[in-house]
Design a protein around this motif. Structure first.
Motif, PDB file in Angstrom:
ATOM      1  N   GLY A 235       7.482 132.791 -46.312  1.00  0.00           N
ATOM      2  CA  GLY A 235       8.509 132.116 -45.621  1.00  0.00           C
ATOM      3  C   GLY A 235       9.582 133.289 -45.328  1.00  0.00           C
ATOM      4  N   ASP A 236       9.932 134.364 -46.197  1.00  0.00           N
ATOM      5  CA  ASP A 236      10.820 135.470 -46.162  1.00  0.00           C
ATOM      6  C   ASP A 236      10.869 136.164 -44.568  1.00  0.00           C
ATOM      7  OD1 ASP A 236      11.518 134.972 -48.436  1.00  0.00           O
ATOM      8  OD2 ASP A 236      11.064 136.849 -49.458  1.00  0.00           O
ATOM      9  N   VAL A 237      11.911 136.328 -44.001  1.00  0.00           N
ATOM     10  CA  VAL A 237      12.022 136.947 -42.722  1.00  0.00           C
ATOM     11  C   VAL A 237      12.343 138.431 -42.664  1.00  0.00           C
ATOM     12  CG1 VAL A 237      13.303 136.871 -40.396  1.00  0.00           C
ATOM     13  CG2 VAL A 237      12.786 134.701 -41.823  1.00  0.00           C
ATOM     14  N   ILE A 238      11.820 139.261 -41.858  1.00  0.00           N
ATOM     15  CA  ILE A 238      11.981 140.465 -41.970  1.00  0.00           C
ATOM     16  C   ILE A 238      12.891 140.637 -40.820  1.00  0.00           C
ATOM     17  CG2 ILE A 238      11.130 142.847 -41.258  1.00  0.00           C
ATOM     18  CD1 ILE A 238       8.566 142.347 -43.085  1.00  0.00           C
ATOM     19  N   VAL A 239      13.955 141.630 -41.040  1.00  0.00           N
ATOM     20  CA  VAL A 239      15.017 141.684 -39.961  1.00  0.00           C
ATOM     21  C   VAL A 239      15.022 143.202 -39.797  1.00  0.00           C
ATOM     22  CG1 VAL A 239      17.461 141.617 -39.281  1.00  0.00           C
ATOM     23  CG2 VAL A 239      16.318 139.770 -40.807  1.00  0.00           C
ATOM     24  N   GLY A 240      14.355 143.737 -38.601  1.00  0.00           N
ATOM     25  CA  GLY A 240      14.510 145.075 -38.313  1.00  0.00           C
ATOM     26  C   GLY A 240      15.527 145.729 -37.408  1.00  0.00           C
ATOM     27  N   GLY A 241      15.411 146.916 -37.180  1.00  0.00           N
ATOM     28  CA  GLY A 241      16.341 147.425 -36.275  1.00  0.00           C
ATOM     29  C   GLY A 241      15.857 147.809 -34.864  1.00  0.00           C
ATOM     30  N   LYS A 242      16.334 148.524 -33.950  1.00  0.00           N
ATOM     31  CA  LYS A 242      15.691 148.614 -32.737  1.00  0.00           C
ATOM     32  C   LYS A 242      14.257 149.448 -33.091  1.00  0.00           C
ATOM     33  CE  LYS A 242      20.209 149.392 -30.576  1.00  0.00           C
ATOM     34  NZ  LYS A 242      21.016 150.559 -29.903  1.00  0.00           N
ATOM     35  N   ASN A 243      13.458 149.009 -31.852  1.00  0.00           N
ATOM     36  CA  ASN A 243      11.987 149.768 -32.065  1.00  0.00           C
ATOM     37  C   ASN A 243      11.327 149.460 -33.083  1.00  0.00           C
ATOM     38  OD1 ASN A 243      10.479 151.004 -30.247  1.00  0.00           O
ATOM     39  ND2 ASN A 243      10.860 153.020 -31.098  1.00  0.00           N
ATOM     40  N   PHE A 244      11.469 148.341 -33.758  1.00  0.00           N
ATOM     41  CA  PHE A 244      10.524 147.890 -35.169  1.00  0.00           C
ATOM     42  C   PHE A 244       9.165 147.926 -34.783  1.00  0.00           C
ATOM     43  CE2 PHE A 244       8.625 145.152 -38.077  1.00  0.00           C
ATOM     44  CZ  PHE A 244       9.343 145.956 -39.537  1.00  0.00           C
ATOM     45  N   GLY A 245       8.418 148.419 -35.627  1.00  0.00           N
ATOM     46  CA  GLY A 245       6.930 148.408 -34.986  1.00  0.00           C
ATOM     47  C   GLY A 245       6.321 149.387 -34.314  1.00  0.00           C
ATOM     48  N   CYS A 246       7.107 150.505 -33.908  1.00  0.00           N
ATOM     49  CA  CYS A 246       6.641 151.384 -32.828  1.00  0.00           C
ATOM     50  C   CYS A 246       5.549 152.357 -33.657  1.00  0.00           C
ATOM     51  CB  CYS A 246       7.981 152.367 -32.682  1.00  0.00           C
ATOM     52  SG  CYS A 246       8.516 153.255 -33.686  1.00  0.00           S
TER      53      CYS A 246
ATOM     54  N   GLN B 113       9.220 125.392 -38.075  1.00  0.00           N
ATOM     55  CA  GLN B 113      10.394 125.766 -39.099  1.00  0.00           C
ATOM     56  C   GLN B 113      10.066 126.912 -39.884  1.00  0.00           C
ATOM     57  OE1 GLN B 113      13.516 124.808 -38.693  1.00  0.00           O
ATOM     58  NE2 GLN B 113      14.250 125.867 -40.473  1.00  0.00           N
ATOM     59  N   ILE B 114      10.794 127.908 -39.968  1.00  0.00           N
ATOM     60  CA  ILE B 114      10.651 128.863 -40.863  1.00  0.00           C
ATOM     61  C   ILE B 114      11.745 129.099 -41.753  1.00  0.00           C
ATOM     62  CG2 ILE B 114      10.050 131.303 -41.029  1.00  0.00           C
ATOM     63  CD1 ILE B 114       8.927 131.016 -38.303  1.00  0.00           C
ATOM     64  N   GLU B 115      11.943 129.516 -43.192  1.00  0.00           N
ATOM     65  CA  GLU B 115      13.050 129.533 -43.865  1.00  0.00           C
ATOM     66  C   GLU B 115      12.783 130.432 -45.015  1.00  0.00           C
ATOM     67  OE1 GLU B 115      16.189 126.899 -46.387  1.00  0.00           O
ATOM     68  OE2 GLU B 115      15.258 125.836 -44.619  1.00  0.00           O
ATOM     69  N   GLY B 116      13.523 131.335 -45.338  1.00  0.00           N
ATOM     70  CA  GLY B 116      13.289 132.394 -46.208  1.00  0.00           C
ATOM     71  C   GLY B 116      14.534 133.238 -46.442  1.00  0.00           C
ATOM     72  N   ILE B 117      14.250 134.222 -47.140  1.00  0.00           N
ATOM     73  CA  ILE B 117      15.354 135.274 -47.544  1.00  0.00           C
ATOM     74  C   ILE B 117      15.163 136.497 -46.503  1.00  0.00           C
ATOM     75  CG2 ILE B 117      15.950 137.171 -49.166  1.00  0.00           C
ATOM     76  CD1 ILE B 117      16.730 134.140 -49.968  1.00  0.00           C
ATOM     77  N   ALA B 118      16.340 137.227 -46.292  1.00  0.00           N
ATOM     78  CA  ALA B 118      16.052 138.160 -44.955  1.00  0.00           C
ATOM     79  C   ALA B 118      15.786 139.560 -46.090  1.00  0.00           C
ATOM     80  CB  ALA B 118      17.186 138.342 -44.315  1.00  0.00           C
ATOM     81  N   TRP B 119      15.087 140.335 -45.499  1.00  0.00           N
ATOM     82  CA  TRP B 119      14.714 141.658 -45.878  1.00  0.00           C
ATOM     83  C   TRP B 119      15.134 142.736 -44.571  1.00  0.00           C
ATOM     84  CZ3 TRP B 119      13.943 142.422 -50.685  1.00  0.00           C
ATOM     85  CH2 TRP B 119      13.346 141.340 -51.605  1.00  0.00           C
ATOM     86  N   THR B 120      16.066 143.398 -44.762  1.00  0.00           N
ATOM     87  CA  THR B 120      16.729 144.411 -43.737  1.00  0.00           C
ATOM     88  C   THR B 120      16.046 145.623 -43.873  1.00  0.00           C
ATOM     89  OG1 THR B 120      18.686 144.939 -44.812  1.00  0.00           O
ATOM     90  CG2 THR B 120      18.865 142.870 -43.269  1.00  0.00           C
ATOM     91  N   LEU B 121      15.564 146.091 -42.625  1.00  0.00           N
ATOM     92  CA  LEU B 121      14.929 147.285 -42.609  1.00  0.00           C
ATOM     93  C   LEU B 121      15.674 148.245 -41.440  1.00  0.00           C
ATOM     94  CD1 LEU B 121      11.146 146.170 -43.007  1.00  0.00           C
ATOM     95  CD2 LEU B 121      12.733 147.477 -44.696  1.00  0.00           C
TER      96      LEU B 121
ATOM     97  N   ILE C   2       4.838 136.476 -44.713  1.00  0.00           N
ATOM     98  CA  ILE C   2       6.358 136.651 -44.032  1.00  0.00           C
ATOM     99  C   ILE C   2       6.295 135.667 -42.822  1.00  0.00           C
ATOM    100  CG2 ILE C   2       7.264 138.374 -42.491  1.00  0.00           C
ATOM    101  CD1 ILE C   2       7.392 139.280 -45.309  1.00  0.00           C
ATOM    102  N   GLY C   3       7.475 134.850 -42.758  1.00  0.00           N
ATOM    103  CA  GLY C   3       7.546 134.025 -41.816  1.00  0.00           C
ATOM    104  C   GLY C   3       7.554 134.321 -40.403  1.00  0.00           C
ATOM    105  N   ALA C   4       8.577 135.324 -40.254  1.00  0.00           N
ATOM    106  CA  ALA C   4       8.900 135.968 -38.781  1.00  0.00           C
ATOM    107  C   ALA C   4       9.401 137.352 -39.114  1.00  0.00           C
ATOM    108  CB  ALA C   4      10.050 134.778 -38.155  1.00  0.00           C
ATOM    109  N   VAL C   5       9.583 138.124 -37.968  1.00  0.00           N
ATOM    110  CA  VAL C   5      10.045 139.176 -37.842  1.00  0.00           C
ATOM    111  C   VAL C   5      11.173 139.193 -36.708  1.00  0.00           C
ATOM    112  CG1 VAL C   5       9.705 141.818 -37.614  1.00  0.00           C
ATOM    113  CG2 VAL C   5       7.975 140.265 -38.682  1.00  0.00           C
ATOM    114  N   VAL C   6      12.318 139.599 -36.756  1.00  0.00           N
ATOM    115  CA  VAL C   6      13.247 139.594 -35.801  1.00  0.00           C
ATOM    116  C   VAL C   6      14.024 141.077 -35.992  1.00  0.00           C
ATOM    117  CG1 VAL C   6      13.695 137.128 -36.067  1.00  0.00           C
ATOM    118  CG2 VAL C   6      15.216 138.637 -37.389  1.00  0.00           C
ATOM    119  N   ALA C   7      14.449 141.340 -34.778  1.00  0.00           N
ATOM    120  CA  ALA C   7      14.827 142.522 -34.537  1.00  0.00           C
ATOM    121  C   ALA C   7      15.553 142.813 -33.045  1.00  0.00           C
ATOM    122  CB  ALA C   7      13.701 143.906 -34.853  1.00  0.00           C
ATOM    123  N   PRO C   8      16.199 143.493 -32.726  1.00  0.00           N
ATOM    124  CA  PRO C   8      16.492 144.047 -31.222  1.00  0.00           C
ATOM    125  C   PRO C   8      15.614 144.171 -30.371  1.00  0.00           C
ATOM    126  CG  PRO C   8      18.179 145.133 -32.728  1.00  0.00           C
ATOM    127  CD  PRO C   8      16.980 144.611 -33.525  1.00  0.00           C
ATOM    128  N   SER C   9      14.749 144.936 -30.893  1.00  0.00           N
ATOM    129  CA  SER C   9      13.452 145.287 -29.909  1.00  0.00           C
ATOM    130  C   SER C   9      12.421 145.707 -30.657  1.00  0.00           C
ATOM    131  CB  SER C   9      13.701 146.345 -28.743  1.00  0.00           C
ATOM    132  OG  SER C   9      14.175 147.764 -29.625  1.00  0.00           O
TER     133      SER C   9
END
Length: 171
Positions: free
Chosen positions: A53-64, A2-10, A80-87
């Motif tokens: 615990g904060d979560v990074i929310v990236g756009g497409k092709n994050f970490g290219c 379980q991961i919980e935190g604030i979202a940081w959008t990129l 950082i608890g997790a990274v989520v993105a479309p790709s």
């Protein structure tokens, strides 16, 4: 897990040089040094704002970009608890998993979470919840071995655990 935190959008196409600029490369790092430079290619003050615990929310092709292991290591060190993105960039994905940092590809997620939203991720349950808006999204299932590797905190700890178990069997 379980991961919980604030979202940081990129944005889209955030490359590893923006996540961890090569100007900060060292032969050896003091504890916390890598985390202090996280996202400094985008925002010099980013590292001071994130919490464990904060979560990074990236756009497409994050970490290219290049296979910069420091990008994943700096995120992990910063908590950082997790990274989520479309790709994601393929090598970035592997580096994150190797460091015990969940990366979750969810189409359109960058349009469903705003910066500052409180986010909860449950990898076993396979759910991402935006606690601010009430949104619930299914997470693509992860292989049990990957979940265990993440629980162990990365490939080094996972390997140690496996080797210790084998040694114990041989005794």
């Amino acid at each position: 897990m379980q991961i919980e935190g604030i979202a940081w959008t990129l944005g889209e196409n955030i490359n590893t040089d923006l996540i961890y600029p090569k100007t900060h490369f060292r032969a050896e790092y003091a504890p916390g040094e890598m985390a202090s430079h996280l996202m400094s290619g985008i925002d010099e003050s980013f590292a001071a704002k994130v919490n464990p615990g904060d979560v990074i929310v990236g756009g497409k092709n994050f970490g290219c970009g290049s296979s910069r292991e420091e990008a994943a290591a700096a995120m992990r060190e910063a908590g950082i608890g997790a990274v989520v993105a479309p790709s994601f960039g393929r090598l970035f994905t592997r580096n994150c998993i190797n460091h015990g940092l969940p990366v979750i590809a969810i189409p359109g997620i960058d349009r469903q979470i705003s910066e500052g939203d409180r986010v909860a991720v449950n990898l076993e349950e396979g759910k991402l919840r935006n606690l601010t808006t009430g949104l619930v999204v299914d997470i693509p299932p992860m292989a049990p071995e990957i979940l265990r590797l993440l629980e162990d905190g990365g490939i080094a700890n996972y390997t140690r655990r496996i080797l210790e178990a084998r040694r114990a069997e041989d005794v």
